[in-house]
Motif scaffolding. Sequence first.
Motif, PDB file in Angstrom:
ATOM      1  N   ARG A 174       0.832  -1.213   0.000  1.00 32.33           N
ATOM      2  CA  ARG A 174       0.000   0.000   0.000  1.00 32.33           C
ATOM      3  C   ARG A 174       0.866   1.263   0.000  1.00 32.33           C
ATOM      4  O   ARG A 174       0.544   2.235  -0.697  1.00 32.33           O
ATOM      5  N   ASP A 228      -7.617  -0.804  -2.265  1.00 30.87           N
ATOM      6  CA  ASP A 228      -8.473  -1.099  -1.110  1.00 30.87           C
ATOM      7  C   ASP A 228      -8.575  -2.599  -0.842  1.00 30.87           C
ATOM      8  O   ASP A 228      -9.028  -2.998   0.248  1.00 30.87           O
ATOM      9  N   ASP A 229      -8.209  -3.437  -1.821  1.00 28.60           N
ATOM     10  CA  ASP A 229      -8.336  -4.889  -1.680  1.00 28.60           C
ATOM     11  C   ASP A 229      -7.038  -5.558  -1.254  1.00 28.60           C
ATOM     12  O   ASP A 229      -6.994  -6.782  -1.091  1.00 28.60           O
TER      13      ASP A 229
END
Length: 362
Positions: free
Chosen positions: A6, A175-176
């Motif tokens: 991320r 987001d996953d």
Amino acid sequence: MRNTLRRICELQPFYSSENTPEMKERGWLIRQELAESIRNLHEPLMHALGPFGLDFFVEGSDGIGRKTELAWTRFCSKEMSPRPTDGFYVVLHFSTDGSGVNIAVGCSSSRFHNGYSIVLPPEDLDKRCEWARRVVLEDRGSLEPFTDPNDFGAKAKLPKSFERACALVKKIGFDDITDDIAKRHLIEAAEMLRAIYTAQHQGRELSPADQTELDILDITRPASNARTGQGFGLSANERKAVELRAMDIAEEWLLSEGYKPTNTAATKPYDFKASKGDVTLFVEVKGTTSDSAEAILMTHGEVALHREEKGRTALMIVTGIRLRRDRDNPEAVGGILEPLIGWDIDGWLLKPTAFRVSRGGN
């Protein structure tokens, strides 16, 4: 791994070719943190790679000198892909807009051909990726979930080539991204890579001529390690099994067409003398594990025969022979026959591969 992936995504929109604070951080994450996270998954990834996991290798790069749009971290078999410019591997690229991480089964933009590693033009690189997809589809019955576009938002020439070299892609949206999802897709990618390595190991990516040239290189340049550098080539037992399988297929075809074939492989520069009425054919058989046969290798005697007996010879090429069992006791199955009756050797392009060089010019 989740936090590292991320954070790299968050840094991507700040891309600069200069070594800015954001690019310094991205480089550290790519080369160190992400590489270490993948090494920590070595047990499931090595298992997924099967026999090709024994020399499991991980590395990352964010550019040499100037920073690249598409920093990458990859894992592979060190033998099958000693450098990112060689072979196939699993590689992680990050979308330039930070929208996610792309886990891909990719390849180098060069491959072995005519005795050397050559840079592939774009259309040949596309064919190489298509070959990899066919191999995986044959092995798994599906390419899912690695069917996402290989468009990561790159604009520069070299990063665009990185995109093009990605044969199979699974994008995980920002987001996953979770540890479990990343691990699952990395294992799936490793299983796909294993199928490709197995096909390469059996010579399916090389033309019959290239396969034989590897044998010649082993003799003339043993120190170069041409074969072991990327795990190419068949054992003597495997080559014999492929040869016998091709001979069986050719003989069956000749019999089905009403010919009476006599096996002459041990004594003549052709494999069968086939008769039907007052017609006699001198038949040369070439068998290969390769999925195509755009080039074959012939001896001086074989070339002379096809020229001297032009119109009375046949070339029978059997491609796609598959090997089962181990290398010491292989079984050759399958194969697709292309019978070229009355083959005109001068309609093909002949190139010298090796010369016999004798002392005194004799």
